[in-house]
Design an enzyme around this catalytic site. Structure first.
Site, mmCIF file in Angstrom:
data_model
loop_
_atom_site.group_PDB
_atom_site.id
_atom_site.type_symbol
_atom_site.label_atom_id
_atom_site.label_comp_id
_atom_site.label_asym_id
_atom_site.label_seq_id
_atom_site.Cartn_x
_atom_site.Cartn_y
_atom_site.Cartn_z
ATOM 1 N N CYS A 50 -19.244 -32.342 8.173
ATOM 2 C CA CYS A 50 -18.330 -31.055 7.881
ATOM 3 C C CYS A 50 -19.099 -29.701 8.692
ATOM 4 C CB CYS A 50 -18.476 -30.863 6.418
ATOM 5 S SG CYS A 50 -17.383 -32.139 5.511
ATOM 6 N N HIS A 72 -18.161 -23.307 4.387
ATOM 7 C CA HIS A 72 -17.553 -24.614 4.479
ATOM 8 C C HIS A 72 -16.794 -24.640 3.233
ATOM 9 C CE1 HIS A 72 -16.277 -28.687 4.518
ATOM 10 N NE2 HIS A 72 -17.305 -29.217 3.994
ATOM 11 N N ASN A 89 -10.583 -29.587 1.277
ATOM 12 C CA ASN A 89 -11.828 -29.725 2.144
ATOM 13 C C ASN A 89 -11.394 -30.330 3.642
ATOM 14 O OD1 ASN A 89 -14.175 -30.355 3.780
ATOM 15 N ND2 ASN A 89 -15.229 -31.189 1.961
HETATM 16 O O1 UT7 Z 1 -18.109 -31.769 2.523
HETATM 17 C C1 UT7 Z 1 -18.712 -32.482 1.499
HETATM 18 C C2 UT7 Z 1 -17.739 -33.089 0.625
HETATM 19 N N1 UT7 Z 1 -18.315 -33.245 -0.723
HETATM 20 C C3 UT7 Z 1 -18.402 -32.465 -1.457
HETATM 21 O O2 UT7 Z 1 -18.534 -31.108 -1.210
HETATM 22 C C4 UT7 Z 1 -18.513 -32.649 -2.868
HETATM 23 C C5 UT7 Z 1 -19.692 -31.814 -3.943
HETATM 24 N N2 UT7 Z 1 -19.244 -31.976 -5.091
HETATM 25 C C6 UT7 Z 1 -18.397 -31.610 -6.016
HETATM 26 O O3 UT7 Z 1 -17.623 -30.932 -5.511
HETATM 27 C C7 UT7 Z 1 -18.457 -32.057 -7.485
HETATM 28 O O4 UT7 Z 1 -19.478 -32.745 -7.685
HETATM 29 C C8 UT7 Z 1 -17.235 -32.685 -7.828
HETATM 30 C C9 UT7 Z 1 -15.910 -31.773 -7.853
HETATM 31 C C10 UT7 Z 1 -16.901 -34.065 -7.028
HETATM 32 C C11 UT7 Z 1 -17.208 -33.562 -9.441
HETATM 33 O O5 UT7 Z 1 -17.531 -32.292 -10.187
HETATM 34 P P1 UT7 Z 1 -18.647 -32.381 -11.231
HETATM 35 O O6 UT7 Z 1 -18.640 -31.064 -11.974
HETATM 36 O O7 UT7 Z 1 -19.899 -32.571 -10.467
HETATM 37 O O8 UT7 Z 1 -18.125 -33.586 -11.997
HETATM 38 P P2 UT7 Z 1 -19.073 -34.839 -12.501
HETATM 39 O O9 UT7 Z 1 -19.199 -35.666 -11.379
HETATM 40 O O10 UT7 Z 1 -20.350 -34.220 -13.278
HETATM 41 O O11 UT7 Z 1 -18.191 -35.392 -13.541
HETATM 42 C C12 UT7 Z 1 -17.692 -34.497 -14.911
HETATM 43 C C13 UT7 Z 1 -16.819 -35.532 -15.447
HETATM 44 C C14 UT7 Z 1 -17.247 -37.119 -15.801
HETATM 45 O O12 UT7 Z 1 -16.750 -37.565 -17.069
HETATM 46 P P3 UT7 Z 1 -17.865 -37.442 -18.308
HETATM 47 O O13 UT7 Z 1 -18.884 -38.500 -17.712
HETATM 48 O O14 UT7 Z 1 -18.067 -35.984 -18.632
HETATM 49 O O15 UT7 Z 1 -16.952 -37.896 -19.410
HETATM 50 C C15 UT7 Z 1 -16.292 -37.613 -14.530
HETATM 51 O O16 UT7 Z 1 -16.084 -38.986 -14.947
HETATM 52 O O17 UT7 Z 1 -15.473 -35.412 -15.150
HETATM 53 C C16 UT7 Z 1 -15.192 -36.909 -14.684
HETATM 54 N N3 UT7 Z 1 -14.329 -36.583 -13.480
HETATM 55 C C17 UT7 Z 1 -13.036 -36.500 -13.322
HETATM 56 N N4 UT7 Z 1 -12.162 -36.082 -14.377
HETATM 57 C C18 UT7 Z 1 -10.921 -36.059 -14.032
HETATM 58 C C19 UT7 Z 1 -14.701 -37.001 -12.127
HETATM 59 N N5 UT7 Z 1 -13.698 -36.669 -11.151
HETATM 60 C C20 UT7 Z 1 -12.603 -36.697 -12.022
HETATM 61 C C21 UT7 Z 1 -11.504 -36.104 -11.801
HETATM 62 N N6 UT7 Z 1 -10.508 -35.934 -12.621
HETATM 63 N N7 UT7 Z 1 -10.855 -36.003 -10.263
#
Ligand code: UT7
Length: 316
Positions: free
Chosen positions: A108, A243, A273
């Site tokens: 990226c 980004h 993204n």
């Molecule tokens: O160019 C680089 C590309 N990558 C990135 O930029 C990724 C950077 N990271 C992020 O943007 C964030 O970490 C995410 C958007 C991927 C995830 O957000 P988060 O606030 O870090 O969520 P999390 O992974 O801590 O998950 C929180 C909850 C979990 O459930 P529990 O364990 O709290 O019950 C996940 O299972 O949200 C759940 N979850 C979802 N729920 C609905 C994870 N993904 C999803 C989803 N829809 N798509």
């Protein structure tokens, strides 16, 4: 180095969060709250190479230079259907240029790596005009049965033409800290009679929280470095073109710099993204609608798989 032309190209198909929620265990509320993304454009009938060439033609057109005066084409691309030849070779044919071409994979942060390469080529006098094309289809790396990565990405292409100019790049700093486990995509290779191999294919694997943390710490570190080297303070910058990965990452960087939200334009709510194309598409939109004007000070910053990152302070 001076930017004299920009262009972008996006697929026609708009996919909303609700459309994703119809087949994935997710919701518009969750995606909006955690990422800021509302829609993304995904490739259906287009090809990435045509989109790259389309963005390039628009940039060449804005620059006013003759296509035959392009001395180098650099394409930033993580992966596409062709492993070889390089995408830049195919773009060359489609735009009618005649020059050396190569691709780079800076994930990226690819646009910033390409700018750094172009700056070097211009400084040594090896080139006068360089076309940079960032074209990405990250939707094709994802496992579409899982919700973790599919919700984040969109496809798109952006291009710039750069030429020799007086000190428009005030400072640029690229970094790599090898750590592939947090974000990677392994594609299939052919088996041979001598290597029947273990299956190494994996659609995009991401530890979102880890990438989030590394993104904020790398971007704030790179921006501080560049700011210091160029003798600038945060308030000197007209726009921070970051980004377009996640609105919360942008907000964390904004808080660190303590600058008003108006200085942090976004288009991730519409396009998601788009990897290395994201800040080029944003820059093109802002130049074309008059928000970015000659003389404005821009701070570019990006991060991605590798883990790579970089920042660049430049006067438009
Ligand atoms: O160019 C680089 C590309 N990558 C990135 O930029 C990724 C950077 N990271 C992020 O943007 C964030 O970490 C995410 C958007 C991927 C995830 O957000 P988060 O606030 O870090 O969520 P999390 O992974 O801590 O998950 C929180 C909850 C979990 O459930 P529990 O364990 O709290 O019950 C996940 O299972 O949200 C759940 N979850 C979802 N729920 C609905 C994870 N993904 C999803 C989803 N829809 N798509």
């Amino acid at each position: 180095m001076k930017i004299i032309g920009t262009g972008s190209s996006l697929p026609a198909k708009t996919v909303t969060n609700d459309m994703l929620a119809s087949f994935l265990d997710t919701s518009d509320e969750w995606i909006t709250e955690r990422t800021g993304i509302k829609t993304r454009r995904l490739i259906t009938t287009e090809t990435l190479i045509d989109m790259g060439a389309d963005a390039a033609k628009k940039a060449i057109n804005m620059s006013g230079i003759d296509v035959k005066d392009i001395d180098y084409i650099i394409c930033s691309n993580v992966a596409n259907n062709f492993v070889t030849p390089a995408m830049s070779c195919m773009v060359e044919g489609l735009v009618g240029a005649d020059c050396p071409c190569f691709d780079l994979n800076g994930a990226c942060a690819g646009f910033l790596f390409a700018l750094d390469m172009a700056d070097g080529l211009l400084k040594t006098g090896r080139a006068h005009n360089i076309l940079i094309v960032c074209a990405e289809e990250p939707s094709k790396f994802c496992n579409w049965e899982a919700r973790d990565t599919t919700i984040l990405f969109g496809d798109g292409a952006g291009a710039v033409v750069v030429t020799r100019g007086d000190d428009h790049v005030l400072s640029i700093k690229m970094s790599t800290k090898s750590k592939y486990e947090s974000l990677y995509y392994q594609r299939k290779m052919e088996l041979t009679p001598y290597d029947q191999g273990t299956e190494l294919y994996n659609p995009l694997v991401m530890d979102g929280r880890d990438v989030f943390r590394m993104a904020v710490s790398a971007s704030t570190r790179d921006i501080d470095y560049v700011m210091n080297e160029a003798n600038l303070s945060p308030s000197d910058i007209t726009y921070y073109l970051l980004h377009q990965a996640n609105l919360r990452i942008i907000e964390s960087i904004r808080k660190h710099l303590d600058q008003p939200i108006e200085k942090f334009p976004t288009n991730l709510e519409r396009y998601g993204n788009t990897s290395s194309a994201s800040m080029v598409i944003l820059m093109d939109e802002m130049i074309r609608d008059g928000r970015i004007k000659r003389g404005d000070l821009l701070m570019l910053s990006a991060f991605g798989a590798g883990f790579v990152s970089g920042a660049c302070a430049m006067r438009y």
